[in-house]
Design a protein around this motif. Structure first.
Motif, mmCIF file in Angstrom:
data_model
loop_
_atom_site.group_PDB
_atom_site.id
_atom_site.type_symbol
_atom_site.label_atom_id
_atom_site.label_comp_id
_atom_site.label_asym_id
_atom_site.label_seq_id
_atom_site.Cartn_x
_atom_site.Cartn_y
_atom_site.Cartn_z
ATOM 1 N N UNK A 1 25.419 15.286 -22.424
ATOM 2 C CA UNK A 1 26.055 14.012 -21.910
ATOM 3 C C UNK A 1 25.003 12.972 -23.046
ATOM 4 N N UNK A 2 25.533 12.358 -24.378
ATOM 5 C CA UNK A 2 24.746 11.213 -24.744
ATOM 6 C C UNK A 2 25.444 9.891 -24.054
ATOM 7 N N UNK A 3 25.694 9.022 -23.942
ATOM 8 C CA UNK A 3 25.619 7.732 -23.434
ATOM 9 C C UNK A 3 27.318 8.085 -22.598
ATOM 10 N N UNK A 4 27.768 7.919 -23.087
ATOM 11 C CA UNK A 4 29.112 8.189 -22.588
ATOM 12 C C UNK A 4 30.316 9.201 -22.934
ATOM 13 N N UNK A 5 29.591 10.051 -23.642
ATOM 14 C CA UNK A 5 29.918 10.347 -24.665
ATOM 15 C C UNK A 5 29.383 12.199 -24.512
ATOM 16 N N UNK A 6 30.478 13.551 -24.347
ATOM 17 C CA UNK A 6 30.373 14.741 -24.072
ATOM 18 C C UNK A 6 29.818 15.033 -25.545
ATOM 19 N N UNK B 1 42.213 35.801 -15.689
ATOM 20 C CA UNK B 1 43.154 36.643 -16.510
ATOM 21 C C UNK B 1 41.739 37.970 -16.387
ATOM 22 N N UNK B 2 42.256 38.983 -16.970
ATOM 23 C CA UNK B 2 41.487 40.221 -16.286
ATOM 24 C C UNK B 2 39.845 39.939 -17.242
ATOM 25 N N UNK B 3 38.929 38.977 -17.499
ATOM 26 C CA UNK B 3 38.021 38.805 -18.601
ATOM 27 C C UNK B 3 37.773 37.319 -17.599
ATOM 28 N N UNK B 4 36.924 36.958 -17.221
ATOM 29 C CA UNK B 4 36.818 35.309 -17.777
ATOM 30 C C UNK B 4 36.756 34.326 -19.154
ATOM 31 N N UNK B 5 36.905 34.151 -18.899
ATOM 32 C CA UNK B 5 37.490 33.213 -20.513
ATOM 33 C C UNK B 5 36.616 32.081 -20.631
ATOM 34 N N UNK B 6 36.386 31.724 -21.767
ATOM 35 C CA UNK B 6 35.674 30.599 -22.328
ATOM 36 C C UNK B 6 36.500 30.409 -22.828
ATOM 37 N N UNK B 7 36.763 28.434 -22.667
ATOM 38 C CA UNK B 7 37.799 27.570 -23.337
ATOM 39 C C UNK B 7 37.294 27.178 -24.242
ATOM 40 N N UNK B 8 37.365 27.245 -25.155
ATOM 41 C CA UNK B 8 36.320 27.534 -26.848
ATOM 42 C C UNK B 8 37.058 26.101 -27.438
ATOM 43 N N UNK B 9 38.761 26.426 -27.169
ATOM 44 C CA UNK B 9 39.277 24.835 -28.106
ATOM 45 C C UNK B 9 39.663 24.335 -26.493
ATOM 46 N N UNK B 10 39.365 24.069 -25.248
ATOM 47 C CA UNK B 10 38.966 22.936 -24.955
ATOM 48 C C UNK B 10 37.457 21.923 -25.276
ATOM 49 N N UNK B 11 36.823 23.086 -25.621
ATOM 50 C CA UNK B 11 34.805 22.547 -26.022
ATOM 51 C C UNK B 11 34.994 21.824 -27.236
ATOM 52 N N UNK B 12 36.308 22.355 -28.167
ATOM 53 C CA UNK B 12 35.946 22.279 -29.581
ATOM 54 C C UNK B 12 37.083 20.467 -28.845
ATOM 55 N N UNK B 13 38.133 20.370 -28.348
ATOM 56 C CA UNK B 13 39.119 18.840 -28.389
ATOM 57 C C UNK B 13 38.182 17.730 -27.623
ATOM 58 N N UNK B 14 36.985 18.233 -26.488
ATOM 59 C CA UNK B 14 36.088 17.258 -25.795
ATOM 60 C C UNK B 14 34.934 16.487 -26.598
ATOM 61 N N UNK B 15 34.100 17.731 -27.149
ATOM 62 C CA UNK B 15 33.441 17.261 -28.464
ATOM 63 C C UNK B 15 33.372 15.827 -28.764
ATOM 64 N N UNK B 16 32.369 14.514 -28.372
ATOM 65 C CA UNK B 16 32.333 13.737 -29.038
ATOM 66 C C UNK B 16 33.388 13.268 -28.070
ATOM 67 N N UNK B 17 34.358 13.029 -27.118
ATOM 68 C CA UNK B 17 35.056 12.231 -26.075
ATOM 69 C C UNK B 17 34.281 11.771 -25.253
ATOM 70 N N UNK B 18 34.746 10.538 -24.738
ATOM 71 C CA UNK B 18 34.291 10.288 -23.951
ATOM 72 C C UNK B 18 34.699 11.085 -22.084
ATOM 73 N N UNK B 19 33.382 10.929 -21.086
ATOM 74 C CA UNK B 19 33.152 11.424 -20.364
ATOM 75 C C UNK B 19 34.304 10.706 -19.443
#
Ligand SMILES: Cc1cc2nc3c(=O)[nH]c(=O)nc-3n(C[C@H](O)[C@H](O)[C@H](O)COP(=O)(O)OP(=O)(O)OC[C@H]3O[C@@H](n4cnc5c(N)ncnc54)[C@H](O)[C@@H]3O)c2cc1C
Ligand code: SF4
Length: 338
Positions: A257-262, A273-291
């Motif tokens: 986190x930098x300042x209040x941003x992710x 699911x049958x395998x642990x899921x990395x939530x790539x779409x979530x990572x992309x969506x929240x990057x740069x957003x406020x925490x």
């Protein structure tokens, strides 16, 4: 007449002292061999006489597979390091406490004393029908007993099911994915290193396995790079009882986190699911957003998109939404104190 399950079927036991010897023995026995780590998953299969290997290769005498070492970029954990050793490792607690927290929530102290990190990420599905020896898809049959209107399926998958609706039961797996760990595999053709998320496979790839290991392969170590050391971590596991129980769902995240941003984030869930899921779409969506709670709410909604509940596990959809929301929006309040 009741099935008598008093003794394990006979097998030949091998106790090599080196990885090279273990590989040689595995190579000689092919599909008839079973790799034995701490035995916490293996012994159930053998005692219930559901898996009947001809040769068991016990890794417990191989010193090179044990311990936590500092390497040029991060740490390396030998596959035979027990979960208790992972939890108590000073460097893991100091820099990669996400993994210590996840490992500490596995099962009970006795199981953590015996169970290894390699075994924890390589363990098989806990679906009741499969573990009881029913001839389902995962066991090589052509039916899923859990995916029917009256089946016991409240623990099962809400995402990416393909005939089999079982979930991956590991608590350490999502933490390792969030930490961008690399899995070191010794194959008959040499060493192979894969990203943690690629170690696990779903039924669309192979319905009879939960990971990429082939007969003859050994997981020798797990490396955690320093890129995420000391960032903000969040791990939460929800289970029916707060002790000695598998996760209904868990979530693991690492955030810079930098300042209040992710600035950077990796987040993964297991039990969905049958395998642990990395939530790539979530990572992309929240990057740069406020925490913030609002960012967390947006992430939670995104995480469960496409989920399909079975008869008795619809509760997992709001549960996963809220776990992801808390992993992002609630990280300040819920941060684990090491
Ligand atoms: C009552 C109970 C409760 C539990 N609760 C939890 C829980 O809450 N959370 C959780 O995450 N787990 C839980 N577990 C699972 C337990 O933690 C794992 O089964 C255990 O960590 C497996 O590790 P092990 O070293 O005993 O492996 P084993 O049981 O010996 O091996 C497990 C599997 O991995 C393979 N394997 C192991 N090591 C290697 C290697 N180095 N290379 C190739 N293949 C390998 C084996 O062939 C086997 O198929 C529970 C288990 C029990 C019995
Ligand atoms: S969910 Fe998978 S393991 Fe369970 S009965 Fe169905 S096919 Fe078998």
């Amino acid at each position: 007449m009741a099935v008598i399950r008093d003794v394990m079927p006979a097998f030949e036991l091998f106790q090599p002292n080196t990885v090279a010897d273990a590989q040689k023995i595995l190579g000689q026995h092919g599909r008839d061999a079973w790799v034995l780590a701490g035995g916490m998953d293996s012994f159930d299969w053998l005692k219930d006489r559901i898996k009947k290997p001809k040769a068991v290769v016990d890794l417990s005498g191989i010193e090179e597979l044990k311990g936590v070492r500092v390497i040029s970029d991060g740490i390396e954990i030998g596959a035979m390091t027990t979960l208790t050793q992972v939890v108590n490792s000073p460097i893991i607690r100091e820099k990669y406490s996400l993994l210590a927290q996840a490992a500490e929530l596995v099962a009970s102290p006795q199981i953590r004393n015996q169970g290894t990190i390699g075994g924890n990420v390589s363990q098989d599905a806990r679906c009741w029908y499969y573990r009881a020896g029913w001839p389902c898809y995962r066991a090589g049959g052509n039916i899923c007993y859990a995916d029917t209107p009256t089946a016991r399926n409240r623990e099962h998958a809400i995402l990416h099911a393909d005939r089999c609706v079982a979930v991956n039961p590991s608590d350490s797996a999502p933490a390792l994915i969030a930490l961008d760990a690399k899995f070191v595999i010794r194959t008959p053709k040499g060493e192979r290193i894969v990203d943690a998320e690629d170690y696990f496979i779903g039924p669309d790839i192979d319905i009879t396995r939960m990971h990429i290991l082939q007969p003859g392969d050994l997981l020798t170590a797990i490396r955690i790079p320093s890129a995420w050391a000391g960032t903000q971590f969040y791990f939460e596991k929800v289970r029916d009882r707060n002790v000695w129980d598998f996760a209904l769902l868990n979530v693991a995240s690492a955030m810079a986190v930098s300042g209040d941003r992710i600035e950077r984030i990796r987040i993964a869930v297991n039990g969905a699911a049958a395998r642990p899921l990395r939530l790539k779409a979530v990572e992309d969506a929240v990057r740069g957003k406020p925490l913030s709670v609002a960012t967390g709410e947006m992430a939670g909604k995104l995480a469960v998109q496409g989920s399909v509940p079975l008869q008795f596990n619809a509760y997992k959809i709001p549960l996963m939404r809220n776990l992801v929301k808390r992993a992002i929006g609630g990280v300040e309040e819920a941060k684990w104190a090491s």
